[in-house]
Design a protein around this motif. Structure first.
Motif, PDB file in Angstrom:
ATOM      1  N   UNK A   4       0.800  -1.148   0.025  1.00 22.90           N
ATOM      2  CA  UNK A   4       0.000   0.008   0.038  1.00 22.90           C
ATOM      3  C   UNK A   4       0.908   1.260  -0.038  1.00 22.90           C
ATOM      4  N   UNK A   5       0.574   2.063  -0.945  1.00 24.33           N
ATOM      5  CA  UNK A   5       1.474   3.380  -1.062  1.00 24.33           C
ATOM      6  C   UNK A   5       0.625   4.448  -0.423  1.00 24.33           C
ATOM      7  N   UNK A   6       1.291   5.074   0.421  1.00 17.58           N
ATOM      8  CA  UNK A   6       0.267   6.396   1.005  1.00 17.58           C
ATOM      9  C   UNK A   6       0.256   7.622   0.189  1.00 17.58           C
ATOM     10  N   UNK A   7      -0.616   8.340   0.016  1.00 15.77           N
ATOM     11  CA  UNK A   7      -0.461   9.585  -0.842  1.00 15.77           C
ATOM     12  C   UNK A   7      -1.286  10.607  -0.176  1.00 15.77           C
ATOM     13  N   UNK A   8      -0.689  11.855  -0.176  1.00 14.19           N
ATOM     14  CA  UNK A   8      -1.450  12.994   0.300  1.00 14.19           C
ATOM     15  C   UNK A   8      -2.702  13.545  -0.652  1.00 14.19           C
ATOM     16  N   UNK A   9      -3.265  14.650  -0.098  1.00 16.84           N
ATOM     17  CA  UNK A   9      -4.449  15.277  -0.783  1.00 16.84           C
ATOM     18  C   UNK A   9      -4.007  15.954  -2.293  1.00 16.84           C
ATOM     19  N   UNK A  15      -1.221   5.861 -13.492  1.00 19.24           N
ATOM     20  CA  UNK A  15      -2.056   5.161 -14.244  1.00 19.24           C
ATOM     21  C   UNK A  15      -1.387   3.651 -14.868  1.00 19.24           C
ATOM     22  N   UNK A  16      -0.294   3.687 -15.047  1.00 17.59           N
ATOM     23  CA  UNK A  16       0.680   2.699 -15.397  1.00 17.59           C
ATOM     24  C   UNK A  16       0.996   1.878 -14.301  1.00 17.59           C
ATOM     25  N   UNK A  17       2.188   2.762 -13.520  1.00 20.64           N
ATOM     26  CA  UNK A  17       2.740   1.779 -12.433  1.00 20.64           C
ATOM     27  C   UNK A  17       2.490   2.008 -11.121  1.00 20.64           C
ATOM     28  N   UNK A  18       1.688   2.747 -10.863  1.00 14.55           N
ATOM     29  CA  UNK A  18       0.804   2.914  -9.697  1.00 14.55           C
ATOM     30  C   UNK A  18       1.678   3.777  -8.555  1.00 14.55           C
ATOM     31  N   UNK A  19       2.813   4.359  -8.913  1.00 12.56           N
ATOM     32  CA  UNK A  19       3.675   5.236  -8.321  1.00 12.56           C
ATOM     33  C   UNK A  19       2.709   6.184  -7.817  1.00 12.56           C
ATOM     34  N   UNK A  20       3.074   6.748  -6.568  1.00 12.72           N
ATOM     35  CA  UNK A  20       2.412   8.151  -6.224  1.00 12.72           C
ATOM     36  C   UNK A  20       3.447   9.172  -6.866  1.00 12.72           C
ATOM     37  N   UNK A  21       2.454  10.240  -7.457  1.00 18.94           N
ATOM     38  CA  UNK A  21       3.052  11.213  -8.143  1.00 18.94           C
ATOM     39  C   UNK A  21       2.180  12.582  -7.788  1.00 18.94           C
ATOM     40  N   UNK A  22       2.761  13.553  -8.166  1.00 16.52           N
ATOM     41  CA  UNK A  22       2.124  14.988  -7.918  1.00 16.52           C
ATOM     42  C   UNK A  22       0.696  14.900  -8.580  1.00 16.52           C
ATOM     43  N   UNK A  23      -0.416  15.453  -8.292  1.00 18.34           N
ATOM     44  CA  UNK A  23      -1.752  15.449  -8.830  1.00 18.34           C
ATOM     45  C   UNK A  23      -1.774  16.041 -10.433  1.00 18.34           C
TER      46      UNK A  23
END
Length: 117
Positions: A4-9, A15-23
């Motif tokens: 589970x990757x945590x992300x902020x607001x 959409x490809x690798x599910x990495x957390x990136x800037x909105x």
């Protein structure tokens, strides 16, 4: 690697690798894939590739047979829908599922149905 990757607001999942990136990111810095889909639009895709729009359309048109449940990886519920489709109860429940899917946020959809299977 954590499951589970945590992300902020102000972040989203690639959409490809599910990495957390800037909105606001247009391209994922990890995999280089361009991010499509308007925020809050039905075209958003969960990290595992499941589309909220596809699930909603399956629920409204083939929901009585459980097609949306099979698509979302809930095979057991899909079989229950198939067993009882002749009663039209699954059709009513699928219409409720359709309403839930179109009103669900992208984050809630990704959390509920977006795990890699």
């Amino acid at each position: 690697m954590s499951s589970f990757a945590m992300k902020s607001e102000n972040e989203k999942f690639c959409t490809e690798c599910a990495a957390v990136i800037r909105k606001a990111a247009e391209i994922c810095p990890k995999c280089g894939v361009r991010q499509f889909g308007a925020p809050g639009g039905l075209g958003a895709v969960a990290p595992n590739g499941k589309s909220r729009l596809a699930a909603a359309l399956l629920a409204i048109f083939l929901g009585g047979f459980g097609a949306h449940r099979f698509y979302l990886g809930q095979t057991g519920l899909g079989v229950v829908y198939l067993l009882f489709f002749w009663t039209f109860i699954p059709t009513v429940v699928a219409f409720i599922d359709f309403i839930v899917l179109i009103t669900m946020t992208d984050d809630a959809f990704a959390a509920k149905y977006g795990s890699a299977t």
